[in-house]
Design a protein around this motif. Structure first.
Motif, PDB file in Angstrom:
ATOM      1  N   SER A 150       0.831  -1.203   0.000  1.00 49.83           N
ATOM      2  CA  SER A 150       0.000   0.000   0.000  1.00 49.83           C
ATOM      3  C   SER A 150       0.861   1.247   0.000  1.00 49.83           C
ATOM      4  CB  SER A 150      -0.880   0.006   1.238  1.00 49.83           C
ATOM      5  OG  SER A 150      -1.562   1.235   1.312  1.00 49.83           O
ATOM      6  N   ARG A 151       0.420   2.235  -0.727  1.00 47.59           N
ATOM      7  CA  ARG A 151       1.104   3.526  -0.711  1.00 47.59           C
ATOM      8  C   ARG A 151       0.331   4.540   0.133  1.00 47.59           C
ATOM      9  NH1 ARG A 151       1.772   5.506  -6.371  1.00 47.59           N
ATOM     10  NH2 ARG A 151       2.682   7.229  -5.213  1.00 47.59           N
ATOM     11  N   VAL A 152      -0.746   4.075   0.762  1.00 50.59           N
ATOM     12  CA  VAL A 152      -1.587   4.984   1.551  1.00 50.59           C
ATOM     13  C   VAL A 152      -0.924   5.300   2.890  1.00 50.59           C
ATOM     14  CG1 VAL A 152      -3.802   5.161   2.734  1.00 50.59           C
ATOM     15  CG2 VAL A 152      -3.701   4.219   0.423  1.00 50.59           C
ATOM     16  N   ILE A 153      -0.906   6.567   3.232  1.00 47.50           N
ATOM     17  CA  ILE A 153      -0.287   7.018   4.486  1.00 47.50           C
ATOM     18  C   ILE A 153      -1.362   7.705   5.325  1.00 47.50           C
ATOM     19  CG2 ILE A 153       1.459   8.580   5.475  1.00 47.50           C
ATOM     20  CD1 ILE A 153       2.997   8.277   2.782  1.00 47.50           C
ATOM     21  N   PRO A 154      -1.523   7.314   6.594  1.00 47.64           N
ATOM     22  CA  PRO A 154      -2.495   8.019   7.438  1.00 47.64           C
ATOM     23  C   PRO A 154      -2.003   9.429   7.780  1.00 47.64           C
ATOM     24  CG  PRO A 154      -1.408   6.245   8.670  1.00 47.64           C
ATOM     25  CD  PRO A 154      -0.852   6.200   7.280  1.00 47.64           C
ATOM     26  N   ILE A 155      -2.939  10.342   7.951  1.00 50.69           N
ATOM     27  CA  ILE A 155      -2.595  11.706   8.377  1.00 50.69           C
ATOM     28  C   ILE A 155      -2.905  11.846   9.863  1.00 50.69           C
ATOM     29  CG2 ILE A 155      -3.026  14.179   8.061  1.00 50.69           C
ATOM     30  CD1 ILE A 155      -3.829  13.670   5.211  1.00 50.69           C
ATOM     31  N   VAL A 172      12.996   8.846   8.750  1.00 52.92           N
ATOM     32  CA  VAL A 172      13.029   7.377   8.842  1.00 52.92           C
ATOM     33  C   VAL A 172      13.749   6.958  10.113  1.00 52.92           C
ATOM     34  CG1 VAL A 172      13.736   5.236   7.681  1.00 52.92           C
ATOM     35  CG2 VAL A 172      13.100   7.249   6.311  1.00 52.92           C
ATOM     36  N   HIS A 173      13.117   6.078  10.882  1.00 53.23           N
ATOM     37  CA  HIS A 173      13.743   5.518  12.085  1.00 53.23           C
ATOM     38  C   HIS A 173      13.018   4.209  12.390  1.00 53.23           C
ATOM     39  CE1 HIS A 173      14.868   5.006  16.306  1.00 53.23           C
ATOM     40  NE2 HIS A 173      15.883   5.811  16.054  1.00 53.23           N
ATOM     41  N   LYS A 174      13.749   3.263  12.902  1.00 47.50           N
ATOM     42  CA  LYS A 174      13.137   1.935  13.121  1.00 47.50           C
ATOM     43  C   LYS A 174      11.977   1.999  14.122  1.00 47.50           C
ATOM     44  CE  LYS A 174      16.484   0.274  16.585  1.00 47.50           C
ATOM     45  NZ  LYS A 174      15.600   0.426  17.747  1.00 47.50           N
ATOM     46  N   ASP A 175      11.966   3.017  14.986  1.00 45.43           N
ATOM     47  CA  ASP A 175      10.891   3.121  15.975  1.00 45.43           C
ATOM     48  C   ASP A 175       9.712   3.969  15.502  1.00 45.43           C
ATOM     49  OD1 ASP A 175      12.317   1.561  17.697  1.00 45.43           O
ATOM     50  OD2 ASP A 175      13.196   3.256  18.788  1.00 45.43           O
ATOM     51  N   MET A 199       8.316   7.329   9.315  1.00 42.78           N
ATOM     52  CA  MET A 199       8.199   5.967   8.781  1.00 42.78           C
ATOM     53  C   MET A 199       9.381   5.120   9.233  1.00 42.78           C
ATOM     54  SD  MET A 199       9.138   6.499   4.738  1.00 42.78           S
ATOM     55  CE  MET A 199       7.846   7.702   4.440  1.00 42.78           C
ATOM     56  N   ASP A 200       9.207   3.785   9.155  1.00 47.66           N
ATOM     57  CA  ASP A 200      10.334   2.913   9.478  1.00 47.66           C
ATOM     58  C   ASP A 200      11.040   2.520   8.175  1.00 47.66           C
ATOM     59  OD1 ASP A 200       9.086   0.694   8.339  1.00 47.66           O
ATOM     60  OD2 ASP A 200       8.321  -0.057  10.236  1.00 47.66           O
ATOM     61  N   PRO A 201      12.223   1.895   8.280  1.00 48.94           N
ATOM     62  CA  PRO A 201      12.980   1.603   7.058  1.00 48.94           C
ATOM     63  C   PRO A 201      12.209   0.766   6.032  1.00 48.94           C
ATOM     64  CG  PRO A 201      14.404   1.415   8.967  1.00 48.94           C
ATOM     65  CD  PRO A 201      13.007   1.603   9.499  1.00 48.94           C
ATOM     66  N   SER A 202      11.315  -0.126   6.494  1.00 43.11           N
ATOM     67  CA  SER A 202      10.577  -0.933   5.513  1.00 43.11           C
ATOM     68  C   SER A 202       9.572  -0.079   4.743  1.00 43.11           C
ATOM     69  CB  SER A 202       9.881  -2.115   6.195  1.00 43.11           C
ATOM     70  OG  SER A 202       8.769  -1.671   6.939  1.00 43.11           O
ATOM     71  N   ASP A 203       8.967   0.899   5.427  1.00 44.74           N
ATOM     72  CA  ASP A 203       8.075   1.849   4.740  1.00 44.74           C
ATOM     73  C   ASP A 203       8.869   2.635   3.698  1.00 44.74           C
ATOM     74  OD1 ASP A 203       5.794   1.294   6.377  1.00 44.74           O
ATOM     75  OD2 ASP A 203       6.597   2.629   7.909  1.00 44.74           O
ATOM     76  N   PHE A 216       1.734  10.932   8.417  1.00 45.90           N
ATOM     77  CA  PHE A 216       2.026  12.288   7.941  1.00 45.90           C
ATOM     78  C   PHE A 216       1.543  13.254   9.010  1.00 45.90           C
ATOM     79  CE2 PHE A 216       0.546  15.688   4.659  1.00 45.90           C
ATOM     80  CZ  PHE A 216       1.736  16.394   4.791  1.00 45.90           C
ATOM     81  N   HIS A 217       2.463  14.027   9.560  1.00 48.84           N
ATOM     82  CA  HIS A 217       2.117  14.957  10.641  1.00 48.84           C
ATOM     83  C   HIS A 217       1.972  16.385  10.112  1.00 48.84           C
ATOM     84  CE1 HIS A 217       3.424  12.513  14.434  1.00 48.84           C
ATOM     85  NE2 HIS A 217       2.525  11.901  13.699  1.00 48.84           N
ATOM     86  N   ILE A 218       0.798  16.953  10.306  1.00 53.87           N
ATOM     87  CA  ILE A 218       0.538  18.347   9.937  1.00 53.87           C
ATOM     88  C   ILE A 218      -0.126  19.040  11.109  1.00 53.87           C
ATOM     89  CG2 ILE A 218       0.410  17.990   7.443  1.00 53.87           C
ATOM     90  CD1 ILE A 218      -2.609  17.789   7.625  1.00 53.87           C
TER      91      ILE A 218
END
Lengths: 223, 223
Positions: free
Chosen positions: A27-32, A183-186, A148-152, A191-193
């Motif tokens: 999925s390419r969908v990202i929650p806001i 990007v960080h594993k934790d 996001m984490d590295p897999s994202d 998406f933060h606005i």
């Protein structure tokens, strides 16, 4: 072979990646997530404002972040804002994140900055019922960013510190430019606005977005 | 041949067009104007709120629009907003335009609508020091739109009621989708957005924008 935290992370990422490959591109969908005004606070500042140590009252969406059971008053030359949330854990330096709407009502010329980049930023007065302190600097309007984490990052084809465009799936659709990738594993994908940005795109709790990788994906023929 | 207003308009448009052709394609830059919260009011409602007839205190950027020398209080179930501007001339039906930030603080679920489209919208209480009335409907969040005259429309390649994408030239850059084009011979070229939208793009009084005609114009590689 010693099973370290790093090894476990690497295996988790690899397993996620293979599962995604198996299931298609993923999925390419990202929650806001909307960030309301809040403060990160140093331990020293905390104990000037409150006698009792903080309690972790609520885990937040980003792992390791939590909301304290105390609130602040933020005081500027033009106005006052009450009931400002405090996020833990303690930081080396206190930082207050407000919207440009808040900045105007407080009379503080807060610039748009990314978290931690507080050099040359204005300060402000913060208080509780038990104390009051003057911050020399650290009042900012947080720059929009995606956790996001590295897999994202792998799946979405982006790297830490990239700047991307983000198209919202909302009734008042927008494309945010200059969105910083962190990007960080934790980190958990979000998406933060701030509230101004959330209102400008008609964002609700279920609104999502996608990163635009190619200008051909921009839906100019709107409506 | 009778020299009518329509004939004069047609000649003015044609002369502008030829001058633009002579000087190249003409500028595609559009100024941005921020709309703060305001009310359009009916004559009947006006005289329930004020004893004295209004005076035209200040011409606004759109020809024929002016700011009255009276202010309103807007009252919702959750809050009150004072000092709300009133725009003239009188309309058939009163309409209050607020931001989603205002809507939240008032506790009024105002939808995003274009001016005049008030069917099914919530009402609210408006008052002055001399009177108070209850509006049955007409509290909206104004949909973003661009005013222009027919020569602008010709130059920019758009028509009345088109929906377009608009890219801001600002330090917090955005692309607004679903922007309504309004063409009228009395309109002056301006992109109208509310304060939430203005804050989301870091808009100042000198900020401009351009209509995106082709997705290749989107600057995705931001920064």
């Amino acid at each position: 072979m010693v099973v370290t935290e790093d090894l476990i992370s690497a295996v988790v990422i690899e397993v996620k990646k293979r599962l995604q490959q198996q299931n298609g591109v993923g999925s390419r969908v990202i929650p806001i997530e909307l960030s309301a005004r809040h403060a990160h606070i140093s331990e020293k500042d905390y104990f000037q404002l409150f006698k009792e140590p903080p309690k972790n009252v609520r885990e937040l969406s980003q792992p390791g972040q939590y909301l304290l059971d105390k609130r602040l008053r933020l005081i500027g030359p033009k106005g006052v804002i009450d009931n400002v949330a405090i996020l833990g854990p303690f930081r080396k330096e206190s930082q207050v994140e407000i919207s440009l709407t808040d900045a105007r009502s407080l009379g503080i010329k807060a610039p748009v900055r990314h978290s931690g980049d507080v050099q040359g930023t204005p300060g402000g007065i913060i208080s509780s019922s038990e104390g009051i302190i003057s911050m020399d600097r650290g009042v900012i309007v947080a720059g929009r960013h995606i956790h996001m984490d590295p897999s994202d990052a792998l799946r979405l084809g982006v790297s830490d510190m990239d700047l991307v465009c983000v198209q919202t799936n909302s009734h008042r659709p927008l494309i945010f430019r200059d969105v910083l990738i962190r990007v960080h594993k934790d980190f958990r994908l979000a998406f933060h606005i701030d509230l101004d940005e959330g209102n400008a795109c008609g964002c609700s709790t279920s609104t999502t977005c996608t990163i635009i990788k190619d200008t051909a994906e921009v839906r100019c023929a709107c409506g």
